[in-house]
Design a protein around this motif. Structure first.
Motif, PDB file in Angstrom:
ATOM      1  N   SER A  33       0.831  -1.211   0.000  1.00 53.33           N
ATOM      2  CA  SER A  33       0.000   0.000   0.000  1.00 53.33           C
ATOM      3  C   SER A  33       0.864   1.259   0.000  1.00 53.33           C
ATOM      4  N   THR A  34       1.971   1.214   0.749  1.00 53.97           N
ATOM      5  CA  THR A  34       2.881   2.369   0.757  1.00 53.97           C
ATOM      6  C   THR A  34       3.537   2.550  -0.597  1.00 53.97           C
ATOM      7  N   LEU A  35       3.966   1.439  -1.193  1.00 51.35           N
ATOM      8  CA  LEU A  35       4.586   1.508  -2.519  1.00 51.35           C
ATOM      9  C   LEU A  35       3.601   2.074  -3.537  1.00 51.35           C
ATOM     10  N   SER A  36       2.340   1.670  -3.444  1.00 55.11           N
ATOM     11  CA  SER A  36       1.321   2.188  -4.351  1.00 55.11           C
ATOM     12  C   SER A  36       1.166   3.700  -4.195  1.00 55.11           C
ATOM     13  N   ARG A  37       1.225   4.179  -2.963  1.00 52.45           N
ATOM     14  CA  ARG A  37       1.121   5.621  -2.727  1.00 52.45           C
ATOM     15  C   ARG A  37       2.308   6.353  -3.347  1.00 52.45           C
ATOM     16  N   TRP A  38       3.492   5.769  -3.261  1.00 48.65           N
ATOM     17  CA  TRP A  38       4.666   6.388  -3.879  1.00 48.65           C
ATOM     18  C   TRP A  38       4.503   6.464  -5.393  1.00 48.65           C
ATOM     19  N   GLU A  39       4.044   5.366  -5.986  1.00 51.38           N
ATOM     20  CA  GLU A  39       3.919   5.321  -7.443  1.00 51.38           C
ATOM     21  C   GLU A  39       2.863   6.289  -7.968  1.00 51.38           C
ATOM     22  N   ASN A  40       1.884   6.586  -7.149  1.00 48.30           N
ATOM     23  CA  ASN A  40       0.818   7.499  -7.569  1.00 48.30           C
ATOM     24  C   ASN A  40       1.038   8.934  -7.099  1.00 48.30           C
ATOM     25  N   ASN A  41       2.260   9.212  -6.632  1.00 54.99           N
ATOM     26  CA  ASN A  41       2.628  10.557  -6.178  1.00 54.99           C
ATOM     27  C   ASN A  41       1.761  11.061  -5.028  1.00 54.99           C
ATOM     28  N   HIS A  42       1.238  10.121  -4.220  1.00 60.80           N
ATOM     29  CA  HIS A  42       0.489  10.518  -3.030  1.00 60.80           C
ATOM     30  C   HIS A  42       1.410  10.675  -1.827  1.00 60.80           C
ATOM     31  N   ALA A  43       2.626  10.194  -1.966  1.00 65.29           N
ATOM     32  CA  ALA A  43       3.634  10.325  -0.921  1.00 65.29           C
ATOM     33  C   ALA A  43       5.001  10.152  -1.577  1.00 65.29           C
ATOM     34  N   VAL A  44       6.049  10.535  -0.852  1.00 62.56           N
ATOM     35  CA  VAL A  44       7.409  10.447  -1.378  1.00 62.56           C
ATOM     36  C   VAL A  44       8.256   9.629  -0.409  1.00 62.56           C
ATOM     37  N   PRO A  45       8.983   8.628  -0.889  1.00 64.98           N
ATOM     38  CA  PRO A  45       9.830   7.841   0.015  1.00 64.98           C
ATOM     39  C   PRO A  45      10.955   8.683   0.601  1.00 64.98           C
TER      40      PRO A  45
END
Length: 256
Positions: A33-45
């Motif tokens: 779920s975190t990786l998905s957020r990164w890929e969709n620009n909803h968060a940045v690692p």
């Protein structure tokens, strides 16, 4: 995807590697779920996560550099805010010169003439030192990062110089073309419209673009936040005004 978007870049590299969200998340020590957020620009690692992602995908620093670019206040890393550093990081470089043969492609005699006339207070030894450094630059870049090199300049850059200098410079240019350099000449009496100072336009391994221009107050580096697209539009227009490669080669040979 724009130059600034890290998420779509990450998603593309994951799919290219054949990884599912779950598999890459497991290898990078995070959740799907975190990786998905990164890929969709909803968060940045964070930095450590970016390094783990790069390692898991086997990208040898490419993804991490993309992350650094994305998280930097500028579209470029601080160490890239210098024309020489841009050349050394580029996969391709284009030089657009309004008057002279671009410095990287200058023969020793041509460079000596330019420096001697442009820097009248320099001693002959100072001129010789700078010419020697400039003459080594091409081979240095070839050995370091071997970028694809394109140069555009007007024929007047050669027609205005003494015969011996012109002959040496033309022979140098033809030799460079044999080595893969793309030289496009704007025939007389043309000049690169809209170009008032030398331009350097680069493309980096991660797809980032940048440009540098010489001005009276020094060299200025442009990124995605500072009018970059206009400079690349100038590049496209100037290339369309210049002769194709083989016609440029023929024109050069006729100038010997």
């Amino acid at each position: 995807m724009t130059e600034q978007e890290f998420g779509p870049y990450l998603a593309r590299e994951r799919k290219r590697a054949g990884y599912t969200l779950r598999r890459l998340a497991k290898e990078a020590g995070t959740s799907a779920s975190t990786l998905s957020r990164w890929e969709n620009n909803h968060a940045v690692p964070v930095r450590d996560d970016a390094l783990k992602l790069d390692g898991a995908l086997g990208l040898k620093g490419t993804l991490f550099r993309k992350w650094e670019t994305y998280t930097s206040p500028s579209a470029l890393l601080p160490w890239m805010l210098d024309a020489g550093k841009l050349e050394e990081a580029a996969t391709s470089v284009t030089y657009v010169s309004p008057v002279l043969v671009p410095g990287l492609l200058q023969s020793p005699g041509y460079a000596e003439m330019i420096f001697a006339e442009g820097q009248p207070l320099w001693s002959p030894s100072e001129v010789a030192r700078v010419v020697a450094l400039r003459s080594k630059r091409y081979e240095y870049l070839r050995e370091r990062n071997n970028p694809k090199i394109t140069a555009v300049f007007p024929a007047v850059a050669l027609s205005m110089v003494p015969d011996a200098v012109r002959r040496e410079q033309v022979e140098r240019l033809v030799s460079l073309m044999d080595d893969g350099v793309r030289v496009h000449v704007i025939p007389l009496p043309g000049v690169p419209m809209g170009v008032t100072s030398p331009l350097l336009l680069v493309r980096l391994e991660d797809g980032t673009r940048a440009a540098s221009s010489d001005h009276q107050n020094g060299n200025v580096v442009f990124d995605a936040s500072s009018g970059l697209e206009r400079l690349f539009e100038i590049e496209r227009r100037v290339l369309s005004d210049a002769l194709p490669l083989e016609q440029s080669r023929q024109l050069l040979k006729e100038m010997i």
